[in-house]
Scaffold this motif. Sequence first.
Motif, short mmCIF file in Angstrom:
data_model
loop_
_atom_site.label_atom_id
_atom_site.label_comp_id
_atom_site.label_asym_id
_atom_site.label_seq_id
_atom_site.Cartn_x
_atom_site.Cartn_y
_atom_site.Cartn_z
N LEU A 133 -9.82 2.75 -10.50
CA LEU A 133 -8.68 2.61 -11.40
C LEU A 133 -7.42 3.22 -10.79
O LEU A 133 -6.35 2.60 -10.82
N ALA A 134 -7.54 4.39 -10.20
CA ALA A 134 -6.39 5.06 -9.59
C ALA A 134 -5.82 4.23 -8.43
O ALA A 134 -4.61 4.07 -8.31
N ARG A 135 -6.71 3.69 -7.58
CA ARG A 135 -6.25 2.88 -6.45
C ARG A 135 -5.59 1.59 -6.92
O ARG A 135 -4.55 1.19 -6.41
N ALA A 136 -6.22 0.93 -7.90
CA ALA A 136 -5.67 -0.33 -8.41
C ALA A 136 -4.30 -0.11 -9.05
O ALA A 136 -3.38 -0.91 -8.86
N GLN A 148 -1.74 0.58 -6.28
CA GLN A 148 -1.45 -0.66 -5.56
C GLN A 148 -0.56 -1.58 -6.39
O GLN A 148 0.40 -2.16 -5.87
N ALA A 149 -0.86 -1.71 -7.67
CA ALA A 149 -0.04 -2.57 -8.53
C ALA A 149 1.38 -2.03 -8.64
O ALA A 149 2.35 -2.80 -8.58
N LEU A 150 1.53 -0.73 -8.78
CA LEU A 150 2.87 -0.14 -8.87
C LEU A 150 3.66 -0.38 -7.60
O LEU A 150 4.88 -0.55 -7.64
N GLU A 151 2.98 -0.40 -6.47
CA GLU A 151 3.66 -0.60 -5.19
C GLU A 151 4.01 -2.06 -4.95
O GLU A 151 5.07 -2.37 -4.42
N ARG A 152 3.14 -2.98 -5.34
CA ARG A 152 3.30 -4.38 -4.95
C ARG A 152 3.87 -5.32 -6.01
O ARG A 152 4.47 -6.33 -5.68
N VAL A 153 3.64 -5.02 -7.27
CA VAL A 153 4.03 -5.96 -8.33
C VAL A 153 5.47 -5.70 -8.77
O VAL A 153 5.87 -4.55 -8.99
N HIS A 154 6.23 -6.79 -8.89
CA HIS A 154 7.61 -6.71 -9.36
C HIS A 154 7.91 -7.97 -10.17
O HIS A 154 7.03 -8.76 -10.43
N HIS A 155 9.16 -8.16 -10.56
CA HIS A 155 9.54 -9.31 -11.38
C HIS A 155 9.89 -10.51 -10.53
O HIS A 155 10.59 -10.38 -9.52
N CYS A 156 9.42 -11.67 -10.96
CA CYS A 156 9.75 -12.94 -10.30
C CYS A 156 11.25 -13.19 -10.41
O CYS A 156 11.85 -12.97 -11.47
N SER A 157 11.85 -13.67 -9.34
CA SER A 157 13.29 -13.93 -9.35
C SER A 157 13.65 -15.11 -10.26
O SER A 157 14.79 -15.25 -10.68
N GLY A 158 12.68 -15.95 -10.58
CA GLY A 158 12.94 -17.11 -11.44
C GLY A 158 12.67 -16.85 -12.90
O GLY A 158 13.54 -16.99 -13.75
N CYS A 159 11.43 -16.45 -13.22
CA CYS A 159 11.02 -16.37 -14.63
C CYS A 159 10.93 -14.95 -15.16
O CYS A 159 10.68 -14.76 -16.35
N PHE A 187 5.59 -10.98 -13.91
CA PHE A 187 5.09 -10.14 -12.84
C PHE A 187 4.53 -11.00 -11.71
O PHE A 187 3.87 -12.00 -11.94
N THR A 188 4.80 -10.59 -10.48
CA THR A 188 4.29 -11.28 -9.30
C THR A 188 4.34 -10.33 -8.10
O THR A 188 5.05 -9.32 -8.14
N GLU A 189 3.61 -10.68 -7.07
CA GLU A 189 3.69 -9.92 -5.82
C GLU A 189 4.64 -10.62 -4.84
O GLU A 189 5.10 -10.01 -3.88
N ALA A 190 4.91 -11.90 -5.07
CA ALA A 190 5.82 -12.66 -4.20
C ALA A 190 7.23 -12.61 -4.78
O ALA A 190 7.44 -12.16 -5.90
#
Length: 198
Positions: A43-46, A49-60, A63-66
């Motif tokens: 849980l701590a690693r996930a 990782q999510a806090l580091e990689r997930v952000h808002h999509c520039s279109g909609c 949440f997304t990593e891209a």
Amino acid sequence: MAQAGSLQALVDALRCLPGVGPKSAQRMAFHLLQRDRAGASLLARALAQALERVHHCSGCNNFTEAETCELCASDRRDASLLCVVESPADLLMIEQTHSFQGQYYVLMGRLSPLDGVGPEQLALDRLVRRALDGKVREVILATNFTVEGEATAHYLGELLRPRGLEVSRIARGLPVGGELEYTDAGTVAQALLERRAT
């Protein structure tokens, strides 16, 4: 009895989850530390990782990593239809119906002056820019049928209609498989008001 500093910090951190009070947070903390340390570590690693990689999509704004999520990047979606929802969970629910092939915009909340959430906190200027991209013809307001959701839908309608966009609202009424005698009066009244020809 006072708990150790790290244990109390864990309990306090778990209380940030919706619907988790002090007793539930304490029970979760004890469970993770006593019975599932491997799960706690996972849980701590996930979470990290999510806090580091997930952000808002520039279109909609979902949440997304891209830079742009899969739904926005798809050329099979109808760019002339833009469905506005309150949360990523609402988007997923609509997607599960397989009945909408347009694009989305996720507000990440709803107007709620009592909670200090106004148009600025929802970054509605991003929504307006998205709706006025030259491709969108109709904006479908799919906010929840709560007081705040209705206020948000009304505000968005007033904001978008004068800009030449067609604005619609999802329908309300009886649930599929519902029986009149077990349905609340407000839902039945709304179903009668929003009836359509067959």
